[in-house]
Scaffold this active site. Structure first.
Site, PDB file in Angstrom:
ATOM      1  CE1 TYR A  60      -4.484  -0.401   0.325  1.00 26.13           C
ATOM      2  CE2 TYR A  60      -3.979  -2.098   1.511  1.00 26.13           C
ATOM      3  CZ  TYR A  60      -4.680  -1.274   0.870  1.00 26.13           C
ATOM      4  OH  TYR A  60      -6.135  -2.013   0.825  1.00 26.13           O
ATOM      5  NE  ARG A  70      -1.338  11.590 -13.502  1.00 22.51           N
ATOM      6  CZ  ARG A  70      -2.465  11.053 -13.902  1.00 22.51           C
ATOM      7  NH1 ARG A  70      -2.697  10.052 -13.914  1.00 22.51           N
ATOM      8  NH2 ARG A  70      -3.273  12.171 -14.322  1.00 22.51           N
ATOM      9  CG  ASP A  74      -1.680  15.480 -12.214  1.00 23.62           C
ATOM     10  OD1 ASP A  74      -1.149  15.325 -13.395  1.00 23.62           O
ATOM     11  OD2 ASP A  74      -2.599  14.722 -11.975  1.00 23.62           O
ATOM     12  CG  MET A  78      -2.916  22.182 -11.883  1.00 17.84           C
ATOM     13  SD  MET A  78      -4.182  22.049 -10.873  1.00 17.84           S
ATOM     14  CE  MET A  78      -3.573  20.950  -9.664  1.00 17.84           C
ATOM     15  CG  PHE A  99      -8.793  21.342 -11.608  1.00 20.70           C
ATOM     16  CD1 PHE A  99     -10.003  20.586 -11.318  1.00 20.70           C
ATOM     17  CD2 PHE A  99      -8.635  22.298 -12.643  1.00 20.70           C
ATOM     18  CE1 PHE A  99     -11.148  21.151 -11.991  1.00 20.70           C
ATOM     19  CE2 PHE A  99     -10.018  22.729 -13.125  1.00 20.70           C
ATOM     20  CZ  PHE A  99     -11.103  22.120 -12.651  1.00 20.70           C
ATOM     21  CG  ASN A 120      -3.073  -3.394   5.764  1.00 16.18           C
ATOM     22  OD1 ASN A 120      -3.604  -4.329   6.408  1.00 16.18           O
ATOM     23  ND2 ASN A 120      -3.973  -2.734   5.137  1.00 16.18           N
ATOM     24  CG  ASP A 131      -2.641 -10.953   9.300  1.00 15.62           C
ATOM     25  OD1 ASP A 131      -3.159  -9.939   9.010  1.00 15.62           O
ATOM     26  OD2 ASP A 131      -1.927 -11.779   8.468  1.00 15.62           O
ATOM     27  CG  ASN A 138      -5.515  -6.715   4.944  1.00 15.93           C
ATOM     28  OD1 ASN A 138      -6.036  -5.598   4.603  1.00 15.93           O
ATOM     29  ND2 ASN A 138      -4.375  -6.859   5.487  1.00 15.93           N
ATOM     30  CB  SER A 141      -8.832  -4.337   0.942  1.00 14.16           C
ATOM     31  OG  SER A 141      -9.980  -4.529   1.553  1.00 14.16           O
ATOM     32  CB  THR A 145      -6.614  -0.059  -3.404  1.00 14.26           C
ATOM     33  OG1 THR A 145      -7.776  -0.423  -2.214  1.00 14.26           O
ATOM     34  CG2 THR A 145      -6.072   1.177  -3.561  1.00 14.26           C
ATOM     35  CB  THR A 197     -11.693   1.914   0.754  1.00 15.50           C
ATOM     36  OG1 THR A 197     -10.895   2.328  -0.371  1.00 15.50           O
ATOM     37  CG2 THR A 197     -11.674   2.967   2.070  1.00 15.50           C
ATOM     38  CB  THR A 200      -9.705  -1.433   4.251  1.00 19.91           C
ATOM     39  OG1 THR A 200      -9.099  -2.055   3.227  1.00 19.91           O
ATOM     40  CG2 THR A 200      -8.714  -1.008   5.194  1.00 19.91           C
ATOM     41  CB  THR A 207      -8.680  -6.112  13.146  1.00 17.24           C
ATOM     42  OG1 THR A 207      -8.891  -6.776  11.751  1.00 17.24           O
ATOM     43  CG2 THR A 207      -7.238  -6.349  13.571  1.00 17.24           C
ATOM     44  CG  HIS A 280     -16.921  16.950   5.921  1.00 16.48           C
ATOM     45  ND1 HIS A 280     -16.236  18.196   5.734  1.00 16.48           N
ATOM     46  CD2 HIS A 280     -16.641  16.775   7.195  1.00 16.48           C
ATOM     47  CE1 HIS A 280     -15.478  18.435   6.860  1.00 16.48           C
ATOM     48  NE2 HIS A 280     -16.055  17.670   7.741  1.00 16.48           N
ATOM     49  CD  GLU A 282     -11.644   9.813   1.928  1.00 14.60           C
ATOM     50  OE1 GLU A 282     -12.405   8.752   2.234  1.00 14.60           O
ATOM     51  OE2 GLU A 282     -10.570   9.771   1.597  1.00 14.60           O
ATOM     52  CE1 TYR A 284     -12.648  16.311  11.067  1.00 16.96           C
ATOM     53  CE2 TYR A 284     -14.358  16.164   9.376  1.00 16.96           C
ATOM     54  CZ  TYR A 284     -13.775  16.916  10.137  1.00 16.96           C
ATOM     55  OH  TYR A 284     -13.701  18.155  10.303  1.00 16.96           O
ATOM     56  CB  SER A 295      -1.404  10.585  19.640  1.00 16.93           C
ATOM     57  OG  SER A 295      -2.626  11.457  18.969  1.00 16.93           O
ATOM     58  CB  SER A 311     -10.084  14.689  27.051  1.00 16.36           C
ATOM     59  OG  SER A 311      -8.431  14.871  26.734  1.00 16.36           O
ATOM     60  CB  THR A 355     -10.336  19.836  15.918  1.00 13.80           C
ATOM     61  OG1 THR A 355     -11.284  19.290  15.381  1.00 13.80           O
ATOM     62  CG2 THR A 355      -9.007  19.586  15.201  1.00 13.80           C
ATOM     63  CE  LYS A 358      -7.444  14.358  17.817  1.00 16.18           C
ATOM     64  NZ  LYS A 358      -7.654  13.017  18.364  1.00 16.18           N
ATOM     65  CG  HIS A 415      -9.493  25.648   4.442  1.00 15.03           C
ATOM     66  ND1 HIS A 415      -9.341  25.457   5.658  1.00 15.03           N
ATOM     67  CD2 HIS A 415     -10.491  24.821   3.991  1.00 15.03           C
ATOM     68  CE1 HIS A 415     -10.224  24.518   6.287  1.00 15.03           C
ATOM     69  NE2 HIS A 415     -10.851  23.885   5.010  1.00 15.03           N
ATOM     70  CG  PHE A 416      -9.016  22.035   0.123  1.00 13.92           C
ATOM     71  CD1 PHE A 416      -7.998  21.143  -0.653  1.00 13.92           C
ATOM     72  CD2 PHE A 416     -10.025  22.791  -0.704  1.00 13.92           C
ATOM     73  CE1 PHE A 416      -8.059  21.286  -1.892  1.00 13.92           C
ATOM     74  CE2 PHE A 416      -9.877  22.726  -1.990  1.00 13.92           C
ATOM     75  CZ  PHE A 416      -8.715  22.091  -2.575  1.00 13.92           C
ATOM     76  CG  HIS A 417      -3.722  22.465  -1.075  1.00 20.76           C
ATOM     77  ND1 HIS A 417      -4.939  22.664  -1.628  1.00 20.76           N
ATOM     78  CD2 HIS A 417      -3.084  21.250  -1.625  1.00 20.76           C
ATOM     79  CE1 HIS A 417      -4.775  22.173  -2.817  1.00 20.76           C
ATOM     80  NE2 HIS A 417      -3.943  21.338  -3.000  1.00 20.76           N
TER      81      HIS A 417
HETATM   82  C1  HEM Z   1       2.316  18.382  -2.897  1.00 21.64           C
HETATM   83  C2  HEM Z   1       2.134  19.553  -3.586  1.00 21.64           C
HETATM   84  C3  HEM Z   1       0.671  20.113  -3.985  1.00 21.64           C
HETATM   85  C4  HEM Z   1       0.628  21.116  -4.990  1.00 21.64           C
HETATM   86  C5  HEM Z   1       1.508  21.921  -5.676  1.00 21.64           C
HETATM   87  C6  HEM Z   1      -0.951  21.291  -5.154  1.00 21.64           C
HETATM   88  C7  HEM Z   1      -1.512  22.184  -5.968  1.00 21.64           C
HETATM   89  C8  HEM Z   1      -2.890  22.045  -6.182  1.00 21.64           C
HETATM   90  C9  HEM Z   1      -3.504  23.186  -7.253  1.00 21.64           C
HETATM   91  C10 HEM Z   1      -2.611  24.208  -7.983  1.00 21.64           C
HETATM   92  C11 HEM Z   1      -4.886  22.923  -7.274  1.00 21.64           C
HETATM   93  C12 HEM Z   1      -5.748  23.591  -8.149  1.00 21.64           C
HETATM   94  C13 HEM Z   1      -6.212  24.934  -7.796  1.00 21.64           C
HETATM   95  C14 HEM Z   1      -7.261  25.368  -8.609  1.00 21.64           C
HETATM   96  O1  HEM Z   1      -8.249  25.247  -8.379  1.00 21.64           O
HETATM   97  O2  HEM Z   1      -6.844  26.088  -9.819  1.00 21.64           O
HETATM   98  C15 HEM Z   1      -5.045  21.733  -6.207  1.00 21.64           C
HETATM   99  C16 HEM Z   1      -6.375  21.408  -6.098  1.00 21.64           C
HETATM  100  C17 HEM Z   1      -6.515  20.181  -5.173  1.00 21.64           C
HETATM  101  N1  HEM Z   1      -5.553  19.743  -4.560  1.00 21.64           N
HETATM  102 FE1  HEM Z   1      -3.706  20.022  -4.459  1.00 21.64          FE
HETATM  103  N2  HEM Z   1      -1.733  20.265  -4.439  1.00 21.64           N
HETATM  104  C18 HEM Z   1      -0.806  19.533  -3.742  1.00 21.64           C
HETATM  105  C19 HEM Z   1      -0.957  18.626  -2.805  1.00 21.64           C
HETATM  106  C20 HEM Z   1      -2.214  17.969  -2.465  1.00 21.64           C
HETATM  107  C21 HEM Z   1      -2.546  17.090  -1.601  1.00 21.64           C
HETATM  108  C22 HEM Z   1      -1.559  16.283  -0.661  1.00 21.64           C
HETATM  109  C23 HEM Z   1      -3.842  16.860  -1.628  1.00 21.64           C
HETATM  110  C24 HEM Z   1      -4.727  15.896  -0.807  1.00 21.64           C
HETATM  111  C25 HEM Z   1      -4.243  14.857   0.139  1.00 21.64           C
HETATM  112  C26 HEM Z   1      -4.454  17.711  -2.513  1.00 21.64           C
HETATM  113  C27 HEM Z   1      -5.901  17.659  -2.969  1.00 21.64           C
HETATM  114  C28 HEM Z   1      -6.085  18.717  -3.822  1.00 21.64           C
HETATM  115  C29 HEM Z   1      -7.711  18.677  -4.146  1.00 21.64           C
HETATM  116  C30 HEM Z   1      -8.584  17.678  -3.691  1.00 21.64           C
HETATM  117  C31 HEM Z   1      -7.808  19.653  -5.151  1.00 21.64           C
HETATM  118  C32 HEM Z   1      -9.153  20.170  -5.689  1.00 21.64           C
HETATM  119  C33 HEM Z   1      -9.209  19.583  -7.106  1.00 21.64           C
HETATM  120  C34 HEM Z   1     -10.597  20.136  -7.658  1.00 21.64           C
HETATM  121  O3  HEM Z   1     -10.724  21.462  -7.821  1.00 21.64           O
HETATM  122  O4  HEM Z   1     -11.420  19.287  -8.267  1.00 21.64           O
HETATM  123  N3  HEM Z   1      -3.248  18.345  -2.952  1.00 21.64           N
HETATM  124  N4  HEM Z   1      -3.866  21.399  -5.890  1.00 21.64           N
HETATM  125 CU   LIG Z   2     -16.599  19.269   4.773  1.00 22.64          CU
END
Ligand code: HEM
Ligand SMILES: [Cu+2]
Length: 659
Positions: A60, A70, A74, A78, A99, A120, A131, A138, A141, A145, A197, A200, A207, A280, A282, A284, A295, A311, A355, A358, A415-417
């Site tokens: 895995y 990969r 990508d 971008m 993207f 695992n 195991d 397993n 799974s 994947t 998944t 799993t 387990t 969402h 996902e 978590y 931890s 806690s 959160t 924690k 934010h999400f990054h």
């Molecule tokens: C390692 C370096 C990374 C770079 C340089 C990067 C860069 C970017 C960029 C440029 C975008 C698109 C921004 C746009 O909307 O134009 C994007 C979208 C996204 N990235 Fe990353 N990212 C990285 C890592 C990650 C990781 C580790 C995750 C998740 C574990 C992640 C999840 C996502 C998701 C879910 C989107 C949204 C795709 C969509 O709009 O459908 N990225 N990222």
């Molecule tokens: Cu959410």
């Protein structure tokens, strides 16, 4: 229905053409190499057919690291495209594809396999088991994947990539607006991987509930075991929703139904709701196991029991419940009433409470601890402030009214990054440095590790911090370019430079793996970090049956107390009993292959052929039903020999090149 053969291979783009040649050459090279060095037999019998949780875990992790390459390429593409205004490195369509595949691959084929791989490898050892509950399942799974990942990844050279975003909202993702087959790859490949998944999840719930060693009550489980357990429950609760949503998507796209098309009497918002009801939780699913790993790592290197264990457990449970009650915050702007938006605003903000608990527990664990600054610990330390930035901006986004401003901007992307990279990727790196010696019998190099750490953390911040400000200035997400007048240019350029630093950090990890495999000291003992939980009570690397006799637990941090109380008696010959283990099996990998073939045909909408191939799936089930293999026994003398060998050198102390 049929795909024109001249559209089978994606043509006309020099980048893709180069990748096609590259992939073909690599494949031929790998196959030739394996044949020349006569490695097929070894691969087949030691890895492809294995049911050993440790080997499955390592495979895995391998998948996750390769997919990170990969997904990372990508991401870099971008960033290259948007580095300067009006760039034409990627056109609009290509940017959409990139993207989409980036998002899907990072979440489902990087974060998930790396976490499930570590789960695992570690969980059965942490609970003192031989195991997981269902070893064959397993393996299935894992191969599902791989099958899903392979299918998804070939889309960019065969048939065309999906391009409707990782969220694949309707109506865009439907046949009407996405007539090609790209989005079929999304529907089918994620279905196959998702089934893996889900299994799993079931496997790890059972387990943890059934396989714990004597004395390990729920409240004596290590935190990584706790979080993996809760994560598995969330998987079982939420993945079936995705399964249903993807099945309906397949019906709509391939069989002409209209679940999600308004003109046909369906409802596009149904997709958005189903997607985020899975999506969402996902988040978590990927973040909770990562919290658990941190931890354990923090308490090891602060050399203290985790502060506020109870806690911590309550917080995880609260997070898991709330995680199912917040999904609408992903579409505050898509026509809900004020009442609905308020409800989901409040539930979303409520997640900040457990959160926060924690975060304080981690800080208090470190307080007055004699912290050892290993690479693993550095990742854990960097996690706290970086993740807090992700969390605080999350609370900002949770305010529905304010979200009208932030929605669909690079503020959200930043934010999400800031959640996913410090909250998932940093802990995974910490986990790799921490458990690597258990997996392979040598450590990753700490000096290269620090290069990896600093490049990655600095690069990460330089890449994503500017995106907050770009977003506030109105830069929208998923836009392939912008005009010079917007003034986005300079910050976009800084961000792009950051991503190159980040990539250099990742390259340092890859180099570290290569360097350490060749040069690292193999003589490190079973407990190089002076750790606290049961996985360190085994040999390094772990003997295939895990424990000669199952350990008995009386306290939290069981192994630590065994060490302090000198309860690590060497096994005597008469204490050893034969061990019963399951045999290897070809069925899981076979199932992965037939699912892959059948899925491929379904993607191309050759439904009859796909149906015929699916007979192969039924055949696999039938074989399994008539499989009466009872496993095998490890004999006493083999166990005795293995055990005396590693125990002689056990507990050599901390000889780990860490100063
Ligand atoms: C390692 C370096 C990374 C770079 C340089 C990067 C860069 C970017 C960029 C440029 C975008 C698109 C921004 C746009 O909307 O134009 C994007 C979208 C996204 N990235 Fe990353 N990212 C990285 C890592 C990650 C990781 C580790 C995750 C998740 C574990 C992640 C999840 C996502 C998701 C879910 C989107 C949204 C795709 C969509 O709009 O459908 N990225 N990222
Ligand atoms: Cu959410």
């Amino acid at each position: 229905m049929g795909i024109k053969w001249d559209e089978f291979f994606v043509t006309g783009d020099p980048l893709i053409f180069a990748s096609q040649i590259g992939i073909a050459l690599t494949l031929v090279g790998a196959l030739a190499g394996l044949t020349y060095f006569k490695k097929w037999n070894y691969l087949w019998s030691e890895w492809f057919t294995t049911v050993d949780h440790k080997k499955i875990g390592i495979m895995y992790i391998l998948v996750g690291v390769v997919m990170f390459l990969r997904g990372g390429i990508d991401g870099l593409m971008m960033k290259g495209q948007t580095a300067v205004p009006e760039n034409d490195f990627l056109n609009a369509q290509h940017y959409n594809e990139v993207f989409t595949t980036h998002g899907v691959i990072m979440i489902l084929f990087v974060a998930m396999p790396l976490l499930i791989g570590l789960m695992n490898f570690v969980i059965p050892l942490q609970i003192g088991a031989r195991d997981v509950a269902f070893p064959q399942l397993n393996a299935l799974s894992f191969w599902l994947t791989v099958s899903g990942a392979a299918l998804f990844n070939i889309s960019f050279i065969i048939g065309g990539s999906p391009d409707a975003g990782w969220t694949s909202y309707f109506p865009l993702a439907g046949k009407e607006f996405s007539p090609g087959i790209g989005n079929n790859f999304y529907a089918v490949a994620l279905q196959i991987a998702g089934a893996g998944t889900l299994m799993t999840g079931i496997n790890f719930v059972v387990t943890v509930l059934k396989m714990r060693t004597k004395g390990m009550t729920l409240m004596k489980m290590p935190m990584f075991t706790w979080t993996s357990f809760i994560t598995s429950i969330i998987i079982v609760a939420s993945f079936p929703i995705f399964t249903v949503a993807l099945a309906l998507m397949t019906f709509d796209r391939t069989f002409g139904t209209h679940f999600f098309t308004i003109s046909g009497g369906g409802m596009d918002m149904l997709w958005a709701n189903l997607f985020w009801l899975w999506g969402h939780p996902e988040v978590y699913i990927v973040v909770l196991p990562a919290f658990g790993m941190l931890s354990d790592i923090i308490s090891t290197f602060a050399r203290k029991t985790l502060y506020g264990y109870k806690s911590m457990v309550i917080s995880i449970v609260m997070i898991s419940v709330l995680s199912m009650l917040v999904w609408v915050h992903h579409f505050f702007t898509m026509g809900n009433s004020a009442g609905v938006n308020s409800f989901f605003s409040i539930t979303t903000m409520a997640i900040a409470i457990p959160t926060g608990v924690k975060v304080f527990n981690w800080l208090f664990t470190m307080r007055k601890g004699r912290i050892k600054f290993t690479t693993a610990m550095l990742w854990a330390l960097a996690f706290v402030p970086n993740f807090v930035i992700g969390g605080v901006t999350g609370v900002m986004l949770a305010m529905a009214a304010a979200d009208y401003q932030y929605h669909n901007t690079l503020f959200l992307v930043a934010h999400f990054h800031y959640v996913l990279i410090p909250g998932v990727v940093f802990p995974i790196f910490a986990g790799l440095y921490f458990w690597w010696p258990k997996m392979f019998g040598y450590m990753l190099n700490e000096k290269i590790g620090k290069w990896h750490f600093w490049l990655f953390v600095v690069g990460f911040n330089v890449t994503f911090m500017p995106m907050f400000f770009l977003g506030l200035d109105g830069a929208v997400r998923r836009a392939y370019t912008y005009s010079a007048e917007t003034g986005f240019g300079p910050l976009m350029m800084i961000s792009a430079v950051g991503s190159v630093i980040l990539a250099a950090g990742f390259a340092a990890l890859v180099y570290n793996i290569y360097w350490s495999a060749r040069n690292a000291d193999r003589n490190i003992g079973n407990d190089p970090w002076d750790a606290r939980t049961l996985e360190w009570a085994t040999a390094t690397p772990v003997q295939h049956y895990n424990f000669a006799s199952l350990p008995e637990v009386t306290k939290l941090d069981a192994f630590w107390h065994m060490k302090k109380n000198n309860q690590l008696q060497p096994l005597s010959e008469d204490e050893i009993e034969e061990i019963h283990l399951p045999s290897n099996t070809w069925i899981p990998i076979y199932m992965g292959v037939v699912f892959g073939i059948s899925g491929f045909l379904l993607v191309f909408e050759w439904t009859i052929a796909a149906g015929v191939a699916a007979i192969g799936i039924l055949a696999g089930l039938a074989f399994r039903s008539f499989d009466y293999d009872e496993g095998f026994h490890v004999h006493k003398d083999e166990i005795f020999e293995t055990e005396s060998k590693w125990r002689k050198g056990a507990n050599k102390g901390v000889k780990n090149h860490v100063s």
